[in-house]
Write a protein that holds these residues in place. Structure first.
Motif, mmCIF file in Angstrom:
data_model
loop_
_atom_site.group_PDB
_atom_site.id
_atom_site.type_symbol
_atom_site.label_atom_id
_atom_site.label_comp_id
_atom_site.label_asym_id
_atom_site.label_seq_id
_atom_site.Cartn_x
_atom_site.Cartn_y
_atom_site.Cartn_z
ATOM 1 N N LYS A 132 55.175 86.357 -23.099
ATOM 2 C CA LYS A 132 53.694 85.943 -22.971
ATOM 3 C C LYS A 132 54.326 85.600 -21.151
ATOM 4 O O LYS A 132 53.337 84.993 -20.405
ATOM 5 N N GLN A 134 55.421 87.783 -18.590
ATOM 6 C CA GLN A 134 55.789 88.789 -18.536
ATOM 7 C C GLN A 134 54.097 88.904 -18.168
ATOM 8 O O GLN A 134 53.241 89.597 -17.237
ATOM 9 N N LEU A 135 53.145 88.915 -19.478
ATOM 10 C CA LEU A 135 51.700 89.129 -19.512
ATOM 11 C C LEU A 135 50.862 88.084 -18.680
ATOM 12 O O LEU A 135 50.125 88.596 -17.480
ATOM 13 N N TRP A 161 56.960 96.075 -15.631
ATOM 14 C CA TRP A 161 56.241 96.812 -16.666
ATOM 15 C C TRP A 161 56.164 98.615 -16.701
ATOM 16 O O TRP A 161 56.220 98.093 -17.570
ATOM 17 N N LEU A 172 54.662 94.554 -27.460
ATOM 18 C CA LEU A 172 52.952 93.652 -27.417
ATOM 19 C C LEU A 172 52.267 94.086 -29.065
ATOM 20 O O LEU A 172 51.671 92.781 -29.467
ATOM 21 N N ARG A 202 42.524 87.276 -26.434
ATOM 22 C CA ARG A 202 43.963 87.524 -26.582
ATOM 23 C C ARG A 202 44.333 89.011 -26.451
ATOM 24 O O ARG A 202 44.819 89.857 -25.558
ATOM 25 N N THR A 205 43.302 90.310 -23.006
ATOM 26 C CA THR A 205 44.284 90.420 -22.486
ATOM 27 C C THR A 205 45.247 92.035 -22.527
ATOM 28 O O THR A 205 45.897 92.180 -21.335
ATOM 29 N N ALA A 206 45.231 91.539 -24.072
ATOM 30 C CA ALA A 206 46.812 92.741 -23.768
ATOM 31 C C ALA A 206 46.240 94.102 -23.913
ATOM 32 O O ALA A 206 47.052 95.170 -23.292
ATOM 33 N N ALA A 209 47.398 94.704 -19.854
ATOM 34 C CA ALA A 209 47.992 94.650 -20.131
ATOM 35 C C ALA A 209 48.475 96.392 -19.895
ATOM 36 O O ALA A 209 49.705 96.721 -19.647
#
Length: 817
Positions: A132, A134-135, A161, A172, A202, A205-206, A209
């Motif tokens: 979390k 890291q994100l 990353w 993830l 969420r 957002t993933a 990433a």
């Protein structure tokens, strides 16, 4: 108010100036959505920059960094401020003092703050240990101080990353899956969490990433707009509630809809569902691509190919004409020509579902962009491929969603648009209307061996609730729509008639079985007349079960199934030419006679309890263990008198027993035994725990009949002990007289919010009206009770029309009070 005005307020007045400018910004109706979020972020940037500059003085080697949602510039009215104070480690005491001078003004304004103080090395170490963190760092944005320090951290965090993607991306994905399991799917929840549920913020957002890892990228079309809509709803929710909440509770939805300028809460939910569906589909496609890329890296196909002396070529296995499997997905063959083959979308979808494989994103988009519309009526192959797709079981769902994401379903079935993402505000239903239709088809695929026309069963399952997109009775509207759709698909006139009958009467069996007296010939004849033939009855039986199983756990049970099966057998006999016998008073069993004699002798009620189970149907397998109980049979014999029904119903409510069915009749006593006895045959189930002892039930029933047990008071005390939850206000009760439902009694139907003591209140009202209840049939779906009462006058005859209407009206007034 311009950004210059806001900056001036923030700079001139410090925290109070920022607070005033923030309040004005949030109350400006003209500025909402992305402009307001961006303006709020800029205003906050300027305020924090001013705080940092004043507090840091000549301090070097330190910077203030926004991370997470604030780093993305997406501040909602009640969002946390995610801040990182980054430093080079040279003067830890000065850094700690600076942190205090930054954090306390934020807390003083009542703003939520998620803060940390780290060196670049500490930030990287924490990110390596906590996904979390890291994100959050992937969205790091410089606010003030040493720009080089922030830039260096961003560069190293992104490099870490990307280098660690083979390890971190599966982590993830697992995190997303665990969250989905815990929070559910946003696109189906009546009170969704906009952030945490699957398809929410969420997950969006993933996907950012994943894109930052350079391993895969999400489908871009519609994704940014879906994310924006979810953020807009969250903004409106924060403003409506004044709280930092992401859960769109029922009681907030009308206010949130008004804040967004939408028609009503259903329109709001539909927009939320549509956005969530885009995010969910993008997630499915992206994670599938991530898995493919990581697998290809792991097996090093190029190295193997070089050692073999050739180039790596992905294997392509044919599945159908123009359709092949490649790398775990269904793609179009190189020779496929969608522009010349209008059946190709259905052929590809059917092949994918039959193989249990996903349709590739590229294939679906190519089909959506190039395929020609099907002619009207459809060619036979198109109809057959649709039936094959619907009959493929659970894999149908993923394939259908892929077609729907690119608009192919509404091009094939234009009427689908009205039910797409349509919410169902009913606790029994766990899906939106469109997903429920697909789930019903999946369930129906399990019953295709039970019917002679599985194609009609599957298409009826797909279309049975298609009328829910129109006002009025959805069964009536659906019948009209299905006649048109079925003819367009290519069914002949006879099949169109069967399909329209199935849709019109898809609720007939379960409603009749649970709300009507199956011993009454009028009940069975009315169903036989509506169905018309044995083959249609066979299809309707399978559709009824599939529909109920696809609705939710509360819609089907062994008890309901046994009642429907009993009704189907009786209707089948009538359709075969047998006339149902007129109901005759059944001879008392030995146990009933014993109870009656004891009741006369003691002058008080006596009762017996025994569990009932249902053996499996002839064509089903007996599961291991004991048969599933259908409930408990409660036999009560009581000397005939007024007030028996409300007394028994009240005692059962006090003991938390749920009534499923009840029958009341006068019992003929053996010669030599004088007196009149009422026999009550009830089927009950315990709400919680085990059943009470028969002796305790009898003692309370005696007290209820002699007036020493205050049932109304006991129920009121219990109701007061449990605080009412805020939520949607239940619609008022409705009481009607069912026309021509029986020749032997008047049928009064009650629809109301289920509550402890409801049957007690109804029984008391009917007793006060001077009518006698011959039998009653109770049906509870979620929070809704639909109960049918077969009543007669004192002479045992049906009530005259005007009297029946008066009784129904007074009962409704009582329940509304």
């Amino acid at each position: 108010m311009t950004s210059t005005d806001m900056r001036k307020d923030a700079e001139d007045s410090g925290p109070s100036g920022y607070a005033a400018a923030r309040l004005r910004l949030l109350t400006e109706e003209a500025r909402s959505g992305p402009p307001r979020r961006a303006a709020l972020s800029r205003l906050t940037d300027e305020w924090l920059t001013g705080l940092f500059t004043a507090a840091a003085g000549d301090l070097r080697g330190i910077s203030l960094v926004a991370v997470g949602g604030y780093g993305r510039g997406e501040l909602s009215p009640r969002s946390d401020l995610d801040l990182l104070l980054l430093h080079d480690g040279a003067d830890s005491k000065a850094v700690a003092a600076l942190a205090d001078r930054l954090w306390y003004p934020v807390w003083d304004l009542g703003l939520a703050l998620d803060h940390s103080v780290r060196t670049p090395a500490e930030a990287r170490k924490t990110a390596a240990e906590d996904l979390k963190v890291q994100l959050g760092l992937l969205d790091a944005r410089h606010l003030a101080g040493d720009l080089g320090l922030t830039s260096a951290l961003r560069t190293t965090v992104l490099a870490d990353w990307r280098n660690q993607a083979p390890k971190r991306l599966p982590e993830l994905q697992e995190l997303c899956a665990e969250r989905a399991e815990r929070q559910g799917e946003l696109q189906y929840l009546l009170e969704p969490d906009l952030k945490e549920a699957r398809g929410g913020l969420r997950d969006a957002t993933a996907l950012r990433a994943v894109a930052a890892s350079w391993v895969a990228d999400a489908p871009r079309e519609g994704l940014d707009d879906a994310r924006r809509r979810l953020l807009d709803v969250r903004d409106a929710l924060h403003l409506a509630t004044g709280r930092a909440t992401d859960r769109l509770a029922l009681q907030e939805q009308d206010q949130v809809a008004a804040e967004l300028g939408l028609l009503d809460a259903d329109t709001l939910l539909r927009q939320v569902y549509e956005a969530a569906r885009v995010v969910s589909y993008a997630s499915d496609v992206t994670w599938r691509e991530v898995g493919r890329v990581l697998r290809s890296r792991a097996v090093r196909p190029r190295l193997r190919a070089m050692l073999a002396g050739g180039k790596p070529v992905a294997e392509r296995s044919p599945l159908a004409e123009g359709v092949v499997e490649q790398d775990g997905e269904v793609v179009l063959a190189r020779a496929a020509r969608p522009e010349r083959d209008p059946v190709l979308p259905l052929r590809a979808a059917a092949a994918a579902a039959q193989a249990g494989l996903p349709l590739s994103l590229h294939a679906v988009r190519r089909l959506a962009a190039t395929v020609r519309p099907l002619p009207t009526p459809w060619p036979a192959e198109a109809r057959e491929q649709l039936v094959t797709l619907l009959g493929s079981g659970p894999p149908t769902i993923e394939v259908w969603e892929a077609l729907e994401a690119e608009g192919l379903i509404t091009r094939l079935l234009p009427d689908w648009e009205r039910v797409r993402c349509r919410p169902q505000r009913n606790a029994v239903h766990i899906w939106t209307v469109d997903r429920h239709l697909i789930e019903t088809a999946v369930r129906a695929s399990e019953f295709t061996r039970r019917v002679s026309r599985p194609d009609l069963l599957l298409v009826a399952a797909l279309l049975h609730d298609i009328g829910k997109g129109w006002p009025g009775d959805h069964s009536v509207a659906g019948e009209i729509i299905v006649k048109d759709v079925a003819a367009r698909i290519g069914f002949d006139r006879a099949d169109v008639t069967v399909l329209s009958t199935l849709v019109r009467h898809h609720l007939l069996l379960v409603e009749t079985a649970t709300r009507r007296d199956l011993e009454d010939p009028a009940t069975v004849r009315s169903v036989a007349e509506a169905v018309g033939s044995q083959s249609t009855l066979e299809l309707l039986h399978a559709l009824t079960e599939a529909d109920a199983l696809a609705t939710g756990p509360a819609a089907w049970s062994t008890w309901r199934g046994s009642l429907v099966t009993d009704l189907v057998k009786r209707v089948a006999a009538v359709l075969a030419g047998d006339e149902p016998d007129e109901p005759a008073t059944a001879a008392a069993t030995a146990e009933q006679e014993r109870l009656a004699i004891e009741a006369v002798a003691t002058g008080s009620p006596v009762l017996a309890l025994r569990a009932q189970t249902e053996p499996p149907a002839d064509d089903s397998e007996q599961p291991p263990g004991d048969p599933e109980p259908l409930g408990v049979e409660l036999l009560i014999a009581v000397p005939d008198r007024e007030g028996v029904l409300p007394a028994v119903a009240g005692v059962l409510a006090v003991h938390r027993l749920t009534v499923r069915t009840a029958e009341l009749r006068a019992l003929d006593l053996p010669d030599g035994v004088e007196g009149s006895v009422l026999l009550l045959n009830w089927r009950v189930a315990a709400e919680y725990g085990s059943l009470p002892q028969a002796a305790r039930l009898r003692a309370d029933l005696v007290r209820a009949l002699d007036g020493t047990l205050d049932i109304a008071g006991r129920l009121a005390e219990r109701d007061a002990a449990y605080p009412r939850r805020r939520g949607v206000i239940a619609p008022p009760p409705r009481v009607t007289v069912a026309p021509a439902a029986s020749r032997h009694a008047t049928v009064i139907e009650v629809r109301a919010q289920d509550a402890p003591g409801l049957l007690f209140r109804i029984g008391t009202a009917l007793d006060d009206a001077g009518v006698r209840v011959r039998s009653m049939h109770v049906s509870t779906l979620g929070a809704n009770a639909v109960d049918a009462f077969y009543v007669t006058g004192a002479d045992g005859s049906p009530l005259p029309g005007e009297e029946a209407t008066t009784v129904a009206r007074k009962l409704e007034e009582t329940l509304r009070a």
